[in-house]
Design a protein around this motif. Structure first.
Motif, short mmCIF file in Angstrom:
data_model
loop_
_atom_site.label_atom_id
_atom_site.label_comp_id
_atom_site.label_asym_id
_atom_site.label_seq_id
_atom_site.Cartn_x
_atom_site.Cartn_y
_atom_site.Cartn_z
N PHE A 82 -35.47 -21.71 -66.09
CA PHE A 82 -34.20 -21.79 -66.83
C PHE A 82 -34.38 -21.17 -68.22
CE2 PHE A 82 -34.24 -25.06 -63.63
CZ PHE A 82 -33.02 -24.84 -63.00
N PHE A 83 -33.29 -20.63 -68.73
CA PHE A 83 -33.39 -19.83 -69.95
C PHE A 83 -32.39 -20.27 -71.02
CE2 PHE A 83 -35.00 -17.36 -66.46
CZ PHE A 83 -36.16 -16.83 -66.98
N ASP A 84 -32.80 -20.09 -72.28
CA ASP A 84 -31.90 -20.34 -73.41
C ASP A 84 -31.01 -19.13 -73.65
OD1 ASP A 84 -33.24 -22.91 -74.65
OD2 ASP A 84 -34.86 -21.55 -74.07
N LEU A 85 -31.50 -17.97 -73.22
CA LEU A 85 -30.77 -16.73 -73.44
C LEU A 85 -31.02 -15.79 -72.27
CD1 LEU A 85 -29.35 -14.57 -75.22
CD2 LEU A 85 -31.55 -14.16 -76.33
N ILE A 86 -29.93 -15.24 -71.72
CA ILE A 86 -30.08 -14.20 -70.68
C ILE A 86 -29.37 -12.96 -71.21
CG2 ILE A 86 -29.61 -13.53 -68.29
CD1 ILE A 86 -30.02 -16.38 -67.42
N CYS A 87 -30.09 -11.84 -71.22
CA CYS A 87 -29.57 -10.61 -71.81
C CYS A 87 -29.33 -9.56 -70.74
CB CYS A 87 -30.58 -10.00 -72.78
SG CYS A 87 -31.10 -11.11 -74.05
N ASP A 88 -28.27 -8.81 -70.97
CA ASP A 88 -27.95 -7.68 -70.09
C ASP A 88 -27.68 -6.49 -70.98
OD1 ASP A 88 -26.64 -5.82 -68.34
OD2 ASP A 88 -24.72 -6.72 -68.93
N VAL A 89 -28.54 -5.49 -70.92
CA VAL A 89 -28.26 -4.25 -71.64
C VAL A 89 -28.06 -3.17 -70.58
CG1 VAL A 89 -29.07 -2.55 -73.33
CG2 VAL A 89 -29.55 -4.98 -73.69
N THR A 90 -26.81 -2.90 -70.28
CA THR A 90 -26.36 -1.89 -69.31
C THR A 90 -27.01 -2.01 -67.92
OG1 THR A 90 -27.95 -0.18 -70.08
CG2 THR A 90 -25.78 -0.21 -71.12
N CYS A 91 -27.20 -3.25 -67.46
CA CYS A 91 -27.65 -3.48 -66.08
C CYS A 91 -26.46 -3.94 -65.23
CB CYS A 91 -28.78 -4.49 -66.03
SG CYS A 91 -29.14 -5.07 -64.36
N LEU A 92 -25.77 -4.99 -65.69
CA LEU A 92 -24.68 -5.56 -64.88
C LEU A 92 -23.58 -4.55 -64.59
CD1 LEU A 92 -24.30 -9.15 -66.44
CD2 LEU A 92 -25.59 -8.47 -64.41
N GLN A 93 -23.41 -3.56 -65.46
CA GLN A 93 -22.36 -2.56 -65.24
C GLN A 93 -22.61 -1.74 -63.98
OE1 GLN A 93 -22.82 -0.20 -68.87
NE2 GLN A 93 -24.12 1.28 -67.82
N HIS A 94 -23.84 -1.80 -63.45
CA HIS A 94 -24.16 -1.02 -62.25
C HIS A 94 -23.99 -1.80 -60.96
CE1 HIS A 94 -25.19 2.52 -64.46
NE2 HIS A 94 -25.89 1.76 -65.30
N LEU A 95 -23.40 -2.99 -61.08
CA LEU A 95 -23.11 -3.77 -59.87
C LEU A 95 -21.66 -3.52 -59.45
CD1 LEU A 95 -24.71 -7.14 -61.04
CD2 LEU A 95 -25.79 -5.32 -59.70
N THR A 96 -21.37 -3.80 -58.20
CA THR A 96 -19.97 -3.72 -57.77
C THR A 96 -19.24 -4.92 -58.36
OG1 THR A 96 -20.39 -5.05 -55.82
CG2 THR A 96 -20.61 -2.66 -55.56
N GLU A 97 -17.92 -4.89 -58.31
CA GLU A 97 -17.14 -6.00 -58.87
C GLU A 97 -17.54 -7.33 -58.21
OE1 GLU A 97 -12.95 -5.26 -58.76
OE2 GLU A 97 -12.46 -7.18 -59.71
N GLN A 98 -17.76 -7.26 -56.90
CA GLN A 98 -18.09 -8.48 -56.16
C GLN A 98 -19.51 -8.98 -56.52
OE1 GLN A 98 -18.15 -7.75 -51.98
NE2 GLN A 98 -17.52 -9.83 -51.46
N SER A 99 -20.47 -8.04 -56.57
CA SER A 99 -21.84 -8.42 -56.93
C SER A 99 -21.92 -8.92 -58.37
CB SER A 99 -22.80 -7.24 -56.79
OG SER A 99 -22.86 -6.84 -55.47
N HIS A 100 -21.08 -8.34 -59.21
CA HIS A 100 -21.05 -8.75 -60.61
C HIS A 100 -20.67 -10.23 -60.72
CE1 HIS A 100 -19.61 -8.91 -64.79
NE2 HIS A 100 -20.40 -7.86 -65.01
N ALA A 101 -19.67 -10.64 -59.94
CA ALA A 101 -19.25 -12.04 -59.95
C ALA A 101 -20.38 -12.93 -59.44
CB ALA A 101 -18.00 -12.21 -59.09
N LYS A 102 -21.08 -12.44 -58.42
CA LYS A 102 -22.19 -13.21 -57.85
C LYS A 102 -23.32 -13.36 -58.90
CE LYS A 102 -25.28 -13.07 -53.91
NZ LYS A 102 -25.90 -12.24 -52.89
#
Ligand SMILES: C[S@@+](CC[C@H](N)C(=O)[O-])C[C@H]1O[C@@H](n2cnc3c(N)ncnc32)[C@H](O)[C@@H]1O
Length: 218
Positions: free
Chosen positions: A99-119
């Motif tokens: 478990f984490f206090d902070l989860i970071c996304d620097v231009t990774c999540l943008q490469h998922l489909t809309e459905q995978s992004h929600a997942k």
């Protein structure tokens, strides 16, 4: 083959941390000491390096084996301590990383489909400690992606509203966002969204780490 491997093999990656991540982290955490941070799609590891440098027990995950190789090199060169895990955040999820206090996304999540992004957001929410933060830096729907990044893998450039809706349905609260423009060669402008969201709860309610396994990290 992983669509990112070629880029990393050819050295087409950044080895400096994201400026927006640096300023966001420094304004929210005087130090990361005693806290855990996860960098999604860590690439060559520069953001994970920064998180570790700021005191976090940092982990970088990426699905590209070549990215993992580059991250291991950077970690050695910069004498850092961040952990690295070769993971596809959709196919493999985040199970076992703890478990984490902070989860970071620097231009990774943008490469998922809309459905995978929600997942992915649901998985991120589940792996945040109560009161934990998600930081996301990503291209927005106002960017002409194909024009500026013609050779990069596909992206789902969502609007602020689309991301907001997904974050809220995953349970996130305290959503905040800001717009940022960056200029690329040829006077092309890309529009970025910098988003912060929080998991409900107070940071002191630390869940058990029974899901965390040291075997998953290098
Ligand atoms: C545009 S790069 C950004 C890399 C790094 N965050 C940076 O700022 O330099 C996107 C990264 O996300 C990773 N990625 C894309 N989809 C992924 C997934 N489903 N699971 C894990 N990593 C993924 C890619 O391998 C790539 O390294």
């Amino acid at each position: 083959m992983n669509p990112w491997d070629k880029d990393y093999r050819q050295g087409g990656y950044r080895t400096w941390p994201c400026e927006s991540l640096i300023s966001w982290v420094c304004t929210h955490f005087k130090t990361g000491a005693g806290l855990r941070a996860l960098d999604l799609g860590c690439g060559a590891g520069a953001n994970a390096w920064f998180l570790a440098h700021h005191g976090f027990d940092a982990v970088g995950v990426d699905s590209s084996k070549e990215a993992i190789k580059a991250a291991k090199c950077l970690r050695e060169e910069w004498d850092s301590t961040f952990k690295i895990a070769n993971r596809d955040i959709i196919a493999d999820g985040l199970y076992g990383l703890g478990f984490f206090d902070l989860i970071c996304d620097v231009t990774c999540l943008q490469h998922l489909t809309e459905q995978s992004h929600a997942k992915a957001l649901a998985e991120i929410y589940r792996h945040l400690k109560p009161g934990g933060f998600l930081f996301s830096y990503r291209l927005s729907d106002k960017t002409n992606y194909k024009d500026i990044f013609p050779n990069e893998p596909p992206a789902w450039l969502a609007s602020e509203e689309q991301i907001g809706k997904q974050l809220e349905s995953s349970g996130f609260i305290n959503l905040r966002g800001l717009w940022l423009d960056r200029e690329y060669p040829g006077h092309k402008r890309a529009s970025y969204l910098v988003i912060e969201a929080q998991k409900e709860g107070t940071p002191c309610e630390v869940p058990s780490s029974s899901e965390r396994s040291s075997l998953l990290f290098w």
